[in-house]
Design an enzyme around this catalytic site. Structure first.
Site, PDB file in Angstrom:
ATOM      1  CB  ALA A 186     -50.889 -60.402   0.096  1.00 59.89           C
ATOM      2  CD  GLU A 240     -53.602 -58.714   2.278  1.00 62.79           C
ATOM      3  OE1 GLU A 240     -54.298 -59.558   3.022  1.00 62.79           O
ATOM      4  OE2 GLU A 240     -53.670 -58.381   1.503  1.00 62.79           O
ATOM      5  CG  HIS A 288     -57.547 -58.032   5.856  1.00 64.01           C
ATOM      6  ND1 HIS A 288     -59.066 -57.737   5.880  1.00 64.01           N
ATOM      7  CD2 HIS A 288     -57.438 -57.900   4.761  1.00 64.01           C
ATOM      8  CE1 HIS A 288     -59.148 -57.120   4.748  1.00 64.01           C
ATOM      9  NE2 HIS A 288     -58.300 -57.558   3.903  1.00 64.01           N
TER      10      HIS A 288
END
Length: 878
Positions: free
Chosen positions: A268, A304, A307
């Site tokens: 991803a 993700e 992040h």
């Protein structure tokens, strides 16, 4: 394909770009065959840039149609274009706007980097150097700028138009086209740019942040897959809430979108506000996804999303600092899963992954520091060292500082570096400043490759009631680092008395901090006085440092810890150590005594029948150390076939002794009611299927029968796949027919087909290479899809040592032939599969020679991409 011989990039040569990008405006017109990108870059010379300094922009396989500065077309003599750069020979010495127009062919982009088409959907992948395949740009992570993107496409082909940031305008145009304008107000590097266009279905929800802002959430996928996205949405919302609770991090845009695509080189991508996912990490439903799949979706969605702060808002100054964002974010997603599920089980899972993927990397020709100082191809440094070892380094920092002081450092990191591209040194500095400590020695963990080996010895003096513990460390040389320095190693520990209870002491000497020992030098002795009986030391609790341990502990000590240690990780580790010792002895030619196996079986029986241990933990204890782990522990002159023979024999003897216990566990752990992916149900399934696996792989007739019956009656993919895996792993009389039936049932579902491919790849049968070659040659096999290729060939090379490392070399040649072929289309997949050879130097002479022959033949054939040539060169040189 051109020969790629670019020079090595060195950290010491880092310098900022001479021109700063103030703003990026993109106008992207998407067509079925060609797409055109018009780019306006507002640029300003940095202070100190000499007038006339050339402006050099990166480009790769883009066709330049026009170029202008401040609206005036440039003369041919004012710029230069080659295969990798666009150079403005003498730009203005003031702020100016550079305008370029380029043509792209997304349909032909089989590298899946830049702008490409996947299953009818246009999408991007820009990390690390894909943006240069979309337009000319200073494509590096320290160039941060706000982006505005106008997308135009045929509405029938692409009714959905998505990009980073917030949607600020959209509308209809003539000839059936429409447009959307997205603006991301947060400056970002080009690797975080994203856009998606296609005919997609979606599910929508919202999340209210801790300050009361409502964020619109969307998960987009191909039509008909919306129901399979519900778990991803649920995971996203739980991730957002967790990050607020644990780290005080609130989401910052009005929207957060996820898009699932079928062709993706990575798992991803954390593009700001528009995460693009490999569909295998979004789609789950009970009849096609396992409990592990559900947990992986939950984990990667969280990773993700996290992040957004550790990667997007604060990014890395250069690619040498990749571990800054990835190691830290892996630590954060590990903590999320630990809080959501079982902390003990998660820790064991993470260490198993570390030992399977990172330890061999650290001990082989591809070893590199978590923060390397050079590279030839940055794609080859998205490694277990950067991710998993990077997370362990952050975990050690948290262990040394304690939870409260670690949080103080993280708070200062977010405050000080928000909106910056920064470095490992700056990361360490915030913890020093927040807590008034010196961490310069600790920073060495980022700079030194290799896995430290810690040797343990101890003694007890009954007369003085003194227990002495000595720890010493060494790290073997790695490529480019012949000399190693001692590292600061935190050792969580406890002393356990003869009755199985924790023991205290009156005084301690050495660096002892409550239940933490610090090993800072090559060796240290710790002395504990007032210890009434000889204790058994429980060391490296929770696996407090990523090290290998050599101990003078006896099998009796290990079995004692397996029953009495209060630390679940070390309780599991003790059972692993007992089994490992038996297998190492047998491989060396000294078979175990029946009493040794009986003692291990008794300890396993006690564990499985315990009323206090959770089912998931019990399941993990029933899995013996893998063949690969045994091979790495032996280290040299490895014969994979002999290791397999010994391991299968031990499985058979344990299964024989434990058959009644395993059958009872199998029949008792059937969840009631509809399938749920929660901890309780998944734990029961894990224990049930672990019992089935040991019965089947141990050669019990009952196991083969139960595997076939469970496969046929299974109401969910977890149970069906576990039964099939057990049958294939033992290659029972039903295995071939079960594999054929599975393919028939699921041939229309690519993600389930991946499971079939992987099981074929790990089959222990002798003709597996022929079987896999036939699968690859099937005209219906999707030869350009990374998931299919990795499932088949990546699994074979990494997880079927007996057939990959066949004495005749057929397995080696099969993999190198595959690499040479796929490298012409997708160098990233080819290079990753080639890393299966990272352990080739550990093989016995015959296999060593066969592996070397296959590798040198691949090298001598030439024509490899930079990605694959780099891996090959380092593998041979190691």
């Amino acid at each position: 394909m051109r020969t790629e011989t670019e020079h090595t990039i060195f950290l010491k040569d880092y310098a900022p770009t001479p021109y700063r990008v103030e703003k990026v405006d993109l106008d992207v017109k998407i067509g079925p065959e060609y797409s055109r990108v018009r780019t306006l870059l507002t640029l300003t010379p940095r202070e100190g840039t000499a007038p006339g300094t050339p402006l050099v922009l990166d480009g790769d396989e883009v066709k330049l149609d026009s170029i202008a500065i401040d609206g005036l077309p440039l003369a041919l003599t004012a710029y230069e274009v080659d295969e990798t750069t666009l150079t403005i020979v003498e730009p203005p010495s003031r702020s100016f706007v550079l305008e370029t127009e380029v043509t792209l062919e997304p349909e032909k982009n089989l590298k899946l980097m830049g702008f490409y088409r996947s299953g009818g959907t246009w999408c991007t992948q820009c990390e690390p150097e894909g943006f240069r395949r979309i337009t000319y740009y200073p494509d590096r992570p320290d160039v941060l700028a706000p982006f505005k993107v106008t997308m135009t496409a045929d509405k029938k082909l692409a009714p959905v138009l998505l990009a980073n940031g917030n949607l600020i305008d959209s509308g209809e145009l003539e000839n059936g086209t429409h447009f959307a304008v997205w603006e991301d107000p947060f400056p970002k590097p080009s690797y975080l740019f994203a856009m998606v266009a296609g005919d997609l279905g979606a599910i929508h929800d919202d999340f209210t942040t801790m300050s009361g802002r409502k964020v619109a959430l969307g998960v987009y996928a191909s039509h008909g897959k919306q129901e399979e996205c519900l778990w991803a949405m649920d995971s996203l919302k739980r991730s957002m809430a967790w990050d607020e609770r644990r780290f005080g991090r609130e989401y910052d845009l009005d929207v957060f979108n996820i898009v699932a695509v079928s062709d993706f080189n990575f798992g991803a991508m954390e593009n700001k506000g528009l995460n693009i996912f490999n569909d295998k990490l979004v789609f789950v439903k009970p009849d096609s996804a396992t409990d592990d799949d559900y947990e992986n979706v939950e984990r990667v969605i969280a990773h993700e999303y996290f992040h957004n702060w550790t990667g997007d808002r604060i990014t890395c100054r250069d690619w040498f600092q990749l571990c800054l964002k990835e190691g830290l974010t892996v630590y954060r997603d590990q903590e999320f899963t630990s809080d959501e599920r079982s902390r003990a089980v998660k820790r064991i899972d993470d260490v198993m992954t570390l030992r399977a993927a990172q330890f061999p990397e650290d001990g082989g020709p591809l070893a590199h520091p978590a923060r390397p100082d050079r590279y030839k191809e940055i794609n080859n440094f998205y490694t277990a060292t950067v991710y998993e070892k990077g997370a362990e380094i952050v975990r050690m920092l948290a262990t040394i500082l304690g939870e409260a002081d670690f949080r103080k450092g993280m708070d200062l990191y977010f405050e000080r570096h928000d909106g910056e591209a920064t470095t490992i040194e700056a990361f360490i500095k915030v913890f020093e400043d927040a807590n008034g400590v010196d961490l310069q020695h600790f920073q060495t963990w980022y700079l030194q490759a290799g896995t430290p080996e810690v040797t343990v010895s101890d003694s007890y003096d009954a007369a003085s009631q003194t227990y002495r513990l000595t720890l010493s460390q060494k790290t073997a040389p790695t490529p480019g680092q012949a000399t190693k320095v001692p590292l600061p190693i935190p050792v969580k520990f406890g002393l356990i008395g003869p009755n199985g209870s924790p023991m205290g002491w009156s005084t301690a000497s050495g660096d002892v901090r409550d239940e933490l020992l610090m090993l800072d030098g090559a060796s240290a002795t710790y002395e504990f006085k007032g210890v009434p009986n000889k204790p058994v030391a429980s060391l490296f609790r929770e696996f407090s440092a990523p090290v290998k341990i050599v101990s003078n502990a006896t099998q009796a000590d290990r079995l004692f810890l397996a029953r009495h240690d209060s630390d679940p990780f070390n309780r599991w580790q003790a059972l692993q150590d007992v089994a490992m010792a038996l297998m190492l002895s047998a491989v060396a030619g000294k078979d175990w005594a029946a009493s040794d196996v009986a003692a291990l079986a008794e300890a396993l029986d006690d564990t499985v029948t315990s009323k206090t241990l959770d089912a998931s933990f019990k399941a993990l204890t029933l899995a013996l150390p893998s063949e690969a782990l045994v091979a790495r522990t032996i280290g040299s002159n490895v014969d994979p076939a002999r290791i397999r023979e010994v391991r299968v024999k031990l499985l058979a003897e344990l299964a024989s002794r434990l058959e009644a216990t395993l059958e009872a566990a199998y029949r008792a752990n059937v969840p009631a009611g509809a399938y749920l992916p929660d901890t309780a149900q998944s734990g029961m399934r894990a224990l049930r299927n672990a019992a089935l696996g040991l019965l089947t792989r141990g050669g019990r007739t009952l196991g083969a029968t139960l595997a076939r019956e469970q496969y046929e009656a299974a109401a969910n993919m977890t149970d069906r796949y576990a039964a099939l895996s057990a049958a294939v792993g033992a290659w029972t009389g039903d295995a071939e027919a079960m594999l054929g039936n599975f393919r028939t049932l699921y041939t229309a579902d690519p993600l389930v087909l991946d499971k079939w491919l992987a099981l074929n790849a790990v089959s222990p049968e002798e003709n597996v290479v022929t079987r896999l070659a036939a699968i690859l040659a099937d005209p219906t096999f999707p030869r350009n899809n990374p998931n299919r290729l990795r499932s088949l060939m990546g699994t074979f090379g990494m997880n079927n040592a007996t057939q990959f490392a066949r004495p005749d070399g057929a397995g080696f040649r099969f993999v190198t032939s595959f690499v040479a072929d796929v490298d012409q289309r997708n160098p990233q997949v080819a290079a990753r599969v080639l890393t299966a050879f990272r352990v080739w130097r550990s093989y016995e002479p015959g296999r060593f020679a066969a592996a070397e022959s296959a590798l040198t033949a691949l090298r001598d054939a030439g024509g490899l991409s930079r990605n694959t040539a780099d891996i090959l060169e380092r593998t041979l040189a190691g």
